[in-house]
Design a protein around this motif. Structure first.
Motif, mmCIF file in Angstrom:
data_model
loop_
_atom_site.group_PDB
_atom_site.id
_atom_site.type_symbol
_atom_site.label_atom_id
_atom_site.label_comp_id
_atom_site.label_asym_id
_atom_site.label_seq_id
_atom_site.Cartn_x
_atom_site.Cartn_y
_atom_site.Cartn_z
ATOM 1 N N UNK A 110 0.813 -1.218 0.000
ATOM 2 C CA UNK A 110 0.000 0.000 0.000
ATOM 3 C C UNK A 110 0.846 1.268 0.000
ATOM 4 N N UNK A 111 2.161 1.132 0.065
ATOM 5 C CA UNK A 111 3.046 2.284 -0.056
ATOM 6 C C UNK A 111 3.201 2.703 -1.517
ATOM 7 N N UNK A 112 2.704 1.877 -2.438
ATOM 8 C CA UNK A 112 2.913 2.126 -3.861
ATOM 9 C C UNK A 112 1.617 2.160 -4.658
ATOM 10 N N UNK A 113 0.553 2.639 -4.060
ATOM 11 C CA UNK A 113 -0.727 2.751 -4.774
ATOM 12 C C UNK A 113 -0.541 3.664 -5.987
ATOM 13 N N UNK A 114 0.226 4.723 -5.826
ATOM 14 C CA UNK A 114 0.448 5.691 -6.907
ATOM 15 C C UNK A 114 1.109 5.034 -8.122
ATOM 16 N N UNK A 115 1.934 3.984 -7.917
ATOM 17 C CA UNK A 115 2.600 3.307 -9.033
ATOM 18 C C UNK A 115 1.630 2.423 -9.810
ATOM 19 N N UNK A 116 0.722 1.779 -9.111
ATOM 20 C CA UNK A 116 -0.235 0.892 -9.783
ATOM 21 C C UNK A 116 -1.338 1.671 -10.489
ATOM 22 N N UNK A 117 -1.534 2.926 -10.113
ATOM 23 C CA UNK A 117 -2.575 3.766 -10.708
ATOM 24 C C UNK A 117 -1.954 5.130 -11.038
ATOM 25 N N UNK A 120 -4.198 8.316 -11.808
ATOM 26 C CA UNK A 120 -5.395 8.449 -10.982
ATOM 27 C C UNK A 120 -5.035 9.062 -9.631
ATOM 28 N N UNK A 121 -6.045 9.602 -8.986
ATOM 29 C CA UNK A 121 -5.868 10.173 -7.659
ATOM 30 C C UNK A 121 -5.805 9.031 -6.636
ATOM 31 N N UNK A 122 -4.731 8.983 -5.868
ATOM 32 C CA UNK A 122 -4.520 7.903 -4.898
ATOM 33 C C UNK A 122 -5.668 7.837 -3.899
ATOM 34 N N UNK A 123 -6.126 8.991 -3.425
ATOM 35 C CA UNK A 123 -7.224 9.028 -2.454
ATOM 36 C C UNK A 123 -8.501 8.427 -3.009
ATOM 37 N N UNK A 124 -8.817 8.734 -4.253
ATOM 38 C CA UNK A 124 -10.040 8.205 -4.878
ATOM 39 C C UNK A 124 -9.928 6.704 -5.096
ATOM 40 N N UNK A 125 -8.771 6.248 -5.560
ATOM 41 C CA UNK A 125 -8.560 4.812 -5.772
ATOM 42 C C UNK A 125 -8.712 4.066 -4.445
ATOM 43 N N UNK A 164 -0.692 9.053 3.618
ATOM 44 C CA UNK A 164 0.485 9.501 4.375
ATOM 45 C C UNK A 164 1.685 8.566 4.234
ATOM 46 N N UNK A 165 1.491 7.351 3.727
ATOM 47 C CA UNK A 165 2.595 6.386 3.655
ATOM 48 C C UNK A 165 3.084 6.129 2.233
ATOM 49 N N UNK A 166 2.611 6.878 1.252
ATOM 50 C CA UNK A 166 3.056 6.656 -0.121
ATOM 51 C C UNK A 166 4.563 6.885 -0.216
ATOM 52 N N UNK A 167 5.267 5.940 -0.842
ATOM 53 C CA UNK A 167 6.732 5.961 -0.836
ATOM 54 C C UNK A 167 7.347 7.014 -1.749
ATOM 55 N N UNK A 168 6.563 7.667 -2.596
ATOM 56 C CA UNK A 168 7.134 8.719 -3.443
ATOM 57 C C UNK A 168 7.248 10.040 -2.683
#
Length: 186
Positions: A110-117, A120-125, A164-168
């Motif tokens: 879950x630290x890499x939601x931004x990479x899989x999407x 897209x907006x991480x919060x919305x996903x 708050x934990x996104x690795x980017x």
């Protein structure tokens, strides 16, 4: 001094005092007129929203992330790992599939939601995924409006923790809670 002289001096003093008072009042009115119209205190602009709510909002957001972490540890860590870096759901059987064999299924980091999407907006996903789940994967429906056990505030807190934990380390605005029936603020 005679009584008459004292009386005349008192009357003259009173008249002079009266005229001095009139001059002072008219001078004050003239200054006020030159300054322009003044709004009563109840109509004057107050402090800005930022001054009133800035610290309160920061405290709310900090508390939301803390509560989201606690919710994560209680409900999500068994699949996604204690540090949200991914895990394995052991011997998962897809419901409704005849003859399905138990398999181990990977739960994502879950630290890499931004990479899989990426677009897209991480919060919305995260919000949609937690609310509705991801059938036919082991990710269940968590939102009470879809039959799960979590209310909107719990999901908002959980999404804020994930943001708050996104690795980017990209700064993303945290969600603000809005009750069901209204649209969720982002």
């Amino acid at each position: 001094m005679s009584r008459t002289t004292v009386l005349i001096l008192a009357v003259v003093s009173a008249i002079l005092l009266f005229f001095a008072l009139i001059i002072v009042i008219s001078s004050a009115r003239e200054k006020a007129r030159q300054a322009g119209p003044s709004a009563p205190p109840s109509r004057r602009p107050g402090p800005t929203d930022e001054a009133l709510e800035g610290r309160l909002l920061e405290n709310y957001q900090t508390e939301s992330v803390r509560l989201g972490r606690a919710t994560f540890e209680e409900f999500c860590s068994r699949c996604h790992g204690i540090n949200a870096q991914g895990g394995t759901v052991k011997r998962y059987v897809t419901p409704g599939v005849k003859g399905a064999k138990p398999t181990d299924v990977h739960a994502p980091n879950l630290h890499e939601v931004y990479q899989r999407h990426p677009d897209e907006d991480v919060g919305t996903v995260a919000w949609t995924t937690i609310q509705k789940g991801r059938p036919p994967t082991p990710m269940p429906t968590w939102g009470v409006r879809y039959g799960g056990p979590m209310n909107d505030q719990q999901i908002t807190d959980l999404v804020n923790y994930i943001l708050s934990i996104q690795s980017d380390n990209k700064k993303r605005p945290l969600l603000e809670f809005q009750a069901a029936g209204g649209r969720r603020a982002e």
